[in-house]
Motif scaffolding. Structure first.
Motif, PDB file in Angstrom:
ATOM      1  N   UNK A 110       0.835  -1.208   0.000  1.00  0.00           N
ATOM      2  CA  UNK A 110       0.000   0.000   0.000  1.00  0.00           C
ATOM      3  C   UNK A 110       0.866   1.253   0.000  1.00  0.00           C
ATOM      4  N   UNK A 111       2.035   1.172   0.631  1.00  0.00           N
ATOM      5  CA  UNK A 111       2.943   2.313   0.607  1.00  0.00           C
ATOM      6  C   UNK A 111       3.652   2.445  -0.742  1.00  0.00           C
ATOM      7  N   UNK A 112       3.868   1.333  -1.434  1.00  0.00           N
ATOM      8  CA  UNK A 112       4.377   1.418  -2.813  1.00  0.00           C
ATOM      9  C   UNK A 112       3.338   2.134  -3.680  1.00  0.00           C
ATOM     10  N   UNK A 113       2.077   1.774  -3.506  1.00  0.00           N
ATOM     11  CA  UNK A 113       1.017   2.452  -4.257  1.00  0.00           C
ATOM     12  C   UNK A 113       0.986   3.942  -3.930  1.00  0.00           C
ATOM     13  N   UNK A 114       1.190   4.259  -2.664  1.00  0.00           N
ATOM     14  CA  UNK A 114       1.203   5.671  -2.257  1.00  0.00           C
ATOM     15  C   UNK A 114       2.293   6.435  -3.019  1.00  0.00           C
ATOM     16  N   UNK A 115       3.459   5.846  -3.102  1.00  0.00           N
ATOM     17  CA  UNK A 115       4.555   6.478  -3.852  1.00  0.00           C
ATOM     18  C   UNK A 115       4.168   6.613  -5.329  1.00  0.00           C
ATOM     19  N   UNK A 116       3.603   5.561  -5.901  1.00  0.00           N
ATOM     20  CA  UNK A 116       3.196   5.606  -7.314  1.00  0.00           C
ATOM     21  C   UNK A 116       2.136   6.683  -7.540  1.00  0.00           C
ATOM     22  N   UNK A 117       1.216   6.814  -6.602  1.00  0.00           N
ATOM     23  CA  UNK A 117       0.199   7.872  -6.724  1.00  0.00           C
ATOM     24  C   UNK A 117       0.843   9.251  -6.700  1.00  0.00           C
ATOM     25  N   UNK A 118       1.768   9.460  -5.775  1.00  0.00           N
ATOM     26  CA  UNK A 118       2.436  10.760  -5.679  1.00  0.00           C
ATOM     27  C   UNK A 118       3.273  11.049  -6.924  1.00  0.00           C
ATOM     28  N   UNK A 119       3.683   9.986  -7.629  1.00  0.00           N
ATOM     29  CA  UNK A 119       4.411  10.134  -8.895  1.00  0.00           C
ATOM     30  C   UNK A 119       3.464  10.189 -10.092  1.00  0.00           C
TER      31      UNK A 119
END
Length: 439
Positions: free
Chosen positions: A128-137
């Motif tokens: 979920x934190x990988x997704x968070x990074x991808x969203x911010x990117x």
């Protein structure tokens, strides 16, 4: 062993996002995220993970791909977050595409692997934190990106306009009054015992579930209300995208609409991810020490209605059934026993899947994976062959599925593997069997 680079799928959201990236931008976002949002948790996981692989047997993707190590939970963490941490975010844009596909479409955040880890690492949280990074990117699969935009713009998942929501409730009330002349779906009733909330696909696609819920409330004499204003949709794709800011907006709206009506508690319809967002994630993002309004899932509510005698079942469902255990209310809330008590009160014969309860396999639709859309449907179907085998082995034709995403996922699997089975919500069965008020 295959590799993520060998199975990349074309997606306009991922492609357009990666095209705009630079290594410097990636480093900046990763550093900000790791230092500002995750605290010591990810560092502890990274340092204590022994790469032992015991989590592998937990993952339906791993089991469904003949024990391919690239699908093991530890490999997913190693190829995404652990790599970002080791390299301090210094990775090429194309690598973010690969990480996004792993995190969004090859992990359901089901957390079954956490039960197998000898040191308690929560790889669902890591993903979920990988997704968070991808969203911010801004590297997000297009379909789920569009759904989160609907949430952000209309405060519901399906772009249902305010008047359309009210019209849907009035339509179902009107339909139900042919069967129950005195039935009402109360809107904005202050001080009610129960605030009943649903996910937006119900007014959009499954209005019969609103009809059935109203019939059950009417038969049980429940003092309830439904809100007319935004906040009524308890679903949350922003949570799964990694847009935690809008996740917070949605949950605040949900809680505040209930507080405005001064209700005693919120009863949520049969949806697992929505329950997770209200009970376990959105509330924490908002910094609530306790939930502002008590919240229960419909499994708990139906258990109350049945055990108290407010709903009477004169004759049980006479075909054998099996039970799907939705990740977010079983592993996430521990409702495995209450779910079984409800199903046994309604059905004559229950054939358990093996394994079951908190060790049951995920539907492969949850965690936002089904919302990533058609480009990734085959990923879901091939990624959950083990579920098809598990369903087939029960020998039954009816599956009790108390969750919307599980319905979508299992219906797809049942069709893809030609299992000839049918899914039922608990509300479907109660409505069918219950003693109805005399006209």
């Amino acid at each position: 062993m295959s590799h993520i680079a060998d199975r990349l799928i074309s997606d306009p959201g991922l492609e357009s996002g990666v095209a705009a990236l630079t290594t410097e931008r990636i480093q900046e976002v990763v550093t900000r995220m790791l230092e500002g949002e995750t605290g010591a948790k990810l560092k502890a996981y990274h340092e204590t993970c022994m790469r032992c692989g015991l989590c592998s047997q937990a993952c339906h993707y791993y089991k469904s791909h003949d024990d391919d190590p690239s699908y093991s939970p530890v490999n997913k963490a190693t190829e995404t977050m652990y790599e970002l941490m080791d390299k301090k975010g210094k990775v090429a844009p194309q690598r973010i595409y690969e990480m996004a596909q792993i995190a969004f479409t090859e992990c359901n955040l089901c957390k079954r692997c956490a039960h197998y880890c000898p040191v308690g690492i929560d790889i669902g949280y890591i993903m979920s934190m990988v997704r968070r990074i991808c969203y911010l990117l801004d590297v997000v699969p297009q379909y789920i990106r569009d759904t989160s935009h609907s949430h952000a713009s209309t405060m519901n998942q399906m772009w249902v306009k305010d008047d359309e929501w009210i019209d849907s409730l009035q339509w179902q009330e009107d339909e139900a009054r042919d069967e129950f002349p005195n039935l009402r779906i109360p809107l904005d009733k202050e001080g009610a015992e129960v605030y009943y909330s649903v996910i937006a696909p119900e007014p959009k696609f499954r209005t019969q579930l609103i009809y059935q819920a109203a019939a059950i409330m009417h038969a049980a004499g429940v003092d309830y209300t439904m809100p007319s204003e935004p906040g009524w949709d308890n679903s949350d794709m922003c949570m799964f995208v990694g847009d935690f800011e809008n996740m917070g907006r949605l949950k605040r709206a949900h809680y505040e609409s209930a507080q405005k009506l001064r209700v005693k508690r919120i009863v949520m319809g049969e949806c697992g991810h929505a329950f997770r967002s209200v009970y376990d994630m959105g509330n924490r993002w908002l910094g609530y020490k306790k939930m502002p309004v008590p919240v229960i899932h419909s499994v708990e509510f139906y258990h109350e209605l049945l055990t108290s005698g407010k709903i009477k079942i004169p004759k049980k469902f006479d075909r054998p059934v099996t039970i799907q255990d939705p990740c977010n209310i079983i592993r996430g809330r521990g409702l495995m026993d209450k779910l079984r008590e409800v199903v046994h009160m309604l059905c004559e014969e229950v054939v358990e899947m093996t394994p079951n309860r908190e060790h049951n396999y995920c539907c492969c639709a949850g965690g936002g994976v089904i919302n990533c859309g058609p480009p990734f449907k085959n990923t879901r179907m091939e990624g959950n062959r083990v579920k098809a085998d598990q369903l087939r082995a029960t020998g039954v034709k009816d599956v009790v599925i108390p969750c919307h995403n599980c319905h979508g996922g299992l219906e797809d699997i049942i069709g893809y593997y030609d299992l000839g089975m049918h899914g039922k919500f608990i509300g479907d069965i109660i409505y069918e069997l219950m003693e109805k008020p005399e006209v």
